[in-house]
Design a protein around this motif. Structure first.
Motif, PDB file in Angstrom:
ATOM      1  N   TRP A 141       0.821  -1.200   0.000  1.00  0.00           N
ATOM      2  CA  TRP A 141       0.000   0.000   0.000  1.00  0.00           C
ATOM      3  C   TRP A 141       0.857   1.252   0.000  1.00  0.00           C
ATOM      4  CZ3 TRP A 141      -3.825  -1.711  -2.002  1.00  0.00           C
ATOM      5  CH2 TRP A 141      -4.739  -2.607  -1.461  1.00  0.00           C
ATOM      6  N   ASN A 142       0.325   2.299  -0.620  1.00  0.00           N
ATOM      7  CA  ASN A 142       0.937   3.622  -0.524  1.00  0.00           C
ATOM      8  C   ASN A 142      -0.141   4.599  -0.043  1.00  0.00           C
ATOM      9  OD1 ASN A 142      -0.496   4.799  -2.854  1.00  0.00           O
ATOM     10  ND2 ASN A 142       0.800   3.442  -4.093  1.00  0.00           N
ATOM     11  N   PRO A 143       0.252   5.793   0.404  1.00  0.00           N
ATOM     12  CA  PRO A 143      -0.731   6.730   0.971  1.00  0.00           C
ATOM     13  C   PRO A 143      -1.865   7.096   0.011  1.00  0.00           C
ATOM     14  CG  PRO A 143       1.482   7.387   1.598  1.00  0.00           C
ATOM     15  CD  PRO A 143       1.643   6.275   0.601  1.00  0.00           C
ATOM     16  N   GLU A 144      -1.580   7.190  -1.282  1.00  0.00           N
ATOM     17  CA  GLU A 144      -2.633   7.546  -2.241  1.00  0.00           C
ATOM     18  C   GLU A 144      -3.710   6.461  -2.295  1.00  0.00           C
ATOM     19  OE1 GLU A 144      -3.235   8.516  -7.019  1.00  0.00           O
ATOM     20  OE2 GLU A 144      -1.231   8.205  -6.192  1.00  0.00           O
ATOM     21  N   GLN A 145      -3.280   5.203  -2.354  1.00  0.00           N
ATOM     22  CA  GLN A 145      -4.247   4.111  -2.370  1.00  0.00           C
ATOM     23  C   GLN A 145      -5.077   4.092  -1.092  1.00  0.00           C
ATOM     24  OE1 GLN A 145      -1.218   1.126  -2.971  1.00  0.00           O
ATOM     25  NE2 GLN A 145      -2.041   0.572  -4.983  1.00  0.00           N
ATOM     26  N   LEU A 146      -4.412   4.212   0.045  1.00  0.00           N
ATOM     27  CA  LEU A 146      -5.117   4.166   1.322  1.00  0.00           C
ATOM     28  C   LEU A 146      -6.102   5.321   1.454  1.00  0.00           C
ATOM     29  CD1 LEU A 146      -2.126   3.138   3.616  1.00  0.00           C
ATOM     30  CD2 LEU A 146      -4.122   1.741   3.087  1.00  0.00           C
ATOM     31  N   THR A 147      -5.746   6.478   0.929  1.00  0.00           N
ATOM     32  CA  THR A 147      -6.680   7.616   0.941  1.00  0.00           C
ATOM     33  C   THR A 147      -7.942   7.285   0.163  1.00  0.00           C
ATOM     34  OG1 THR A 147      -4.884   9.225   1.171  1.00  0.00           O
ATOM     35  CG2 THR A 147      -6.974  10.046   0.320  1.00  0.00           C
ATOM     36  N   ASN A 148      -7.782   6.654  -0.994  1.00  0.00           N
ATOM     37  CA  ASN A 148      -8.950   6.228  -1.766  1.00  0.00           C
ATOM     38  C   ASN A 148      -9.801   5.234  -0.982  1.00  0.00           C
ATOM     39  OD1 ASN A 148      -8.327   7.803  -3.975  1.00  0.00           O
ATOM     40  ND2 ASN A 148      -7.308   6.165  -5.097  1.00  0.00           N
ATOM     41  N   HIS A 149      -9.150   4.316  -0.272  1.00  0.00           N
ATOM     42  CA  HIS A 149      -9.891   3.305   0.486  1.00  0.00           C
ATOM     43  C   HIS A 149     -10.839   3.954   1.497  1.00  0.00           C
ATOM     44  CE1 HIS A 149      -6.315   0.303  -0.183  1.00  0.00           C
ATOM     45  NE2 HIS A 149      -6.923   0.646  -1.309  1.00  0.00           N
ATOM     46  N   VAL A 150     -10.320   4.916   2.242  1.00  0.00           N
ATOM     47  CA  VAL A 150     -11.129   5.499   3.317  1.00  0.00           C
ATOM     48  C   VAL A 150     -12.104   6.558   2.800  1.00  0.00           C
ATOM     49  CG1 VAL A 150      -9.345   5.012   5.022  1.00  0.00           C
ATOM     50  CG2 VAL A 150      -9.395   7.257   3.914  1.00  0.00           C
ATOM     51  N   GLU A 151     -11.853   7.103   1.606  1.00  0.00           N
ATOM     52  CA  GLU A 151     -12.756   8.123   1.067  1.00  0.00           C
ATOM     53  C   GLU A 151     -13.825   7.538   0.159  1.00  0.00           C
ATOM     54  OE1 GLU A 151     -10.417  11.191  -0.749  1.00  0.00           O
ATOM     55  OE2 GLU A 151      -9.746  12.011   1.191  1.00  0.00           O
ATOM     56  N   LEU A 152     -13.469   6.518  -0.636  1.00  0.00           N
ATOM     57  CA  LEU A 152     -14.421   5.962  -1.587  1.00  0.00           C
ATOM     58  C   LEU A 152     -15.331   4.906  -0.963  1.00  0.00           C
ATOM     59  CD1 LEU A 152     -12.134   5.602  -4.749  1.00  0.00           C
ATOM     60  CD2 LEU A 152     -13.782   7.410  -4.231  1.00  0.00           C
ATOM     61  N   TYR A 153     -14.782   4.101  -0.048  1.00  0.00           N
ATOM     62  CA  TYR A 153     -15.593   3.044   0.571  1.00  0.00           C
ATOM     63  C   TYR A 153     -15.057   2.743   1.971  1.00  0.00           C
ATOM     64  CZ  TYR A 153     -18.343  -1.288   0.951  1.00  0.00           C
ATOM     65  OH  TYR A 153     -19.221  -2.273   1.355  1.00  0.00           O
ATOM     66  N   PRO A 154     -15.306   3.641   2.920  1.00  0.00           N
ATOM     67  CA  PRO A 154     -14.779   3.425   4.278  1.00  0.00           C
ATOM     68  C   PRO A 154     -15.311   2.164   4.940  1.00  0.00           C
ATOM     69  CG  PRO A 154     -16.351   5.253   4.225  1.00  0.00           C
ATOM     70  CD  PRO A 154     -16.052   4.895   2.798  1.00  0.00           C
ATOM     71  N   GLU A 155     -16.506   1.715   4.520  1.00  0.00           N
ATOM     72  CA  GLU A 155     -17.065   0.485   5.094  1.00  0.00           C
ATOM     73  C   GLU A 155     -16.216  -0.738   4.762  1.00  0.00           C
ATOM     74  OE1 GLU A 155     -18.635   2.639   3.221  1.00  0.00           O
ATOM     75  OE2 GLU A 155     -20.502   3.296   4.188  1.00  0.00           O
ATOM     76  N   GLY A 156     -15.398  -0.633   3.715  1.00  0.00           N
ATOM     77  CA  GLY A 156     -14.545  -1.750   3.314  1.00  0.00           C
ATOM     78  C   GLY A 156     -13.117  -1.625   3.768  1.00  0.00           C
TER      79      GLY A 156
END
Length: 231
Positions: free
Chosen positions: A48-63
């Motif tokens: 993981w990198n910070p850009e990917q993780l940012t997408n994870h929590v912004e696009l689908y935090p439930e996942g």
């Protein structure tokens, strides 16, 4: 958001475990856990990198969930929502997850697609991976989704590839004749095999193969698709 606290047994000692959603303050630890969980020859560019993780929590935090043992973060699981055609299951991890960025997350999708799961090696005896997977099954039921889906690496395959095809290897793992670190774990998590996928992920140990596996929502009616691939 999701938060669950329970005890697991470490030997005979009850150990407090929490599963919760992860956020931006957790990113440095999440990246460190990836590096520890997937050492070379696993490709470092897939950590993981910070850009990917940012997408994870912004696009689908439930996942985007992590697990802590007595306050220490030791693992995570990430997912997105997608459409899935059981009659045409073949795809790559890059296509299924948009290279881990989950920019292809579809809020109307009925398949919960597992992007990644990892647990620090020293904590794997606590079966925390199964708890994280269970949390995702609960999401499938809570949101009335059709299934959980994901490709399982086959890191033990390189030791058998001189005498078995990937399909033969997967079949023997499912039959209990061979133990694979990932596929055997997913079987313990109640995942069911669909088919072997070629060039799923750049992975030297698996020689690019993965076993696509699902968990169907037991509260929904399922119809078996025609010509479904078998392992």
């Amino acid at each position: 958001m999701y938060k669950k606290t329970q005890y697991v047994l470490s030997g005979d000692k009850p150990t407090l475990v929490e599963i919760r959603d992860y956020g931006k303050p957790d990113f440095p630890v999440l990246i460190a856990i990836q590096q520890e969980s997937f050492p070379p020859p696993f490709p470092p560019e897939l950590w993981w990198n910070p850009e990917q993780l940012t997408n994870h929590v912004e696009l689908y935090p439930e996942g985007a969930l992590c697990t802590e043992v007595e306050g220490e973060m030791v693992g995570s699981i990430t997912a997105l929502l997608s459409d899935f055609n059981p009659a045409q299951p073949e795809h790559t991890w890059q296509d299924g997850t948009d290279n881990g960025s989950i920019r292809n997350h579809n809020p109307a999708g009925k398949t919960l697609y597992i992007v990644d799961i990892c647990i620090r090696p020293k904590y794997r005896s606590l079966k925390l991976g199964q708890l994280l997977m269970q949390a995702m099954y609960e999401r499938v039921v809570q949101d009335d989704l059709e299934r959980l889906l994901g490709g399982g690496r086959m890191p033990g395959f390189h030791e058998f590839s001189d005498r078995l095809t990937a399909e033969q290897y997967a079949a023997q793992v499912v039959a209990g004749e061979i133990k694979d670190p990932v596929i055997s774990f997913l079987l313990r998590c109640d995942r069911m095999p669909i088919c072997v996928v070629v060039n799923y992920l750049t992975d030297e140990e698996s020689e690019g193969y993965a076993l696509l596996m699902e968990w169907k929502n037991p509260f929904r009616h399922h119809q078996q698709p025609p010509n479904r691939p078998n392992v």
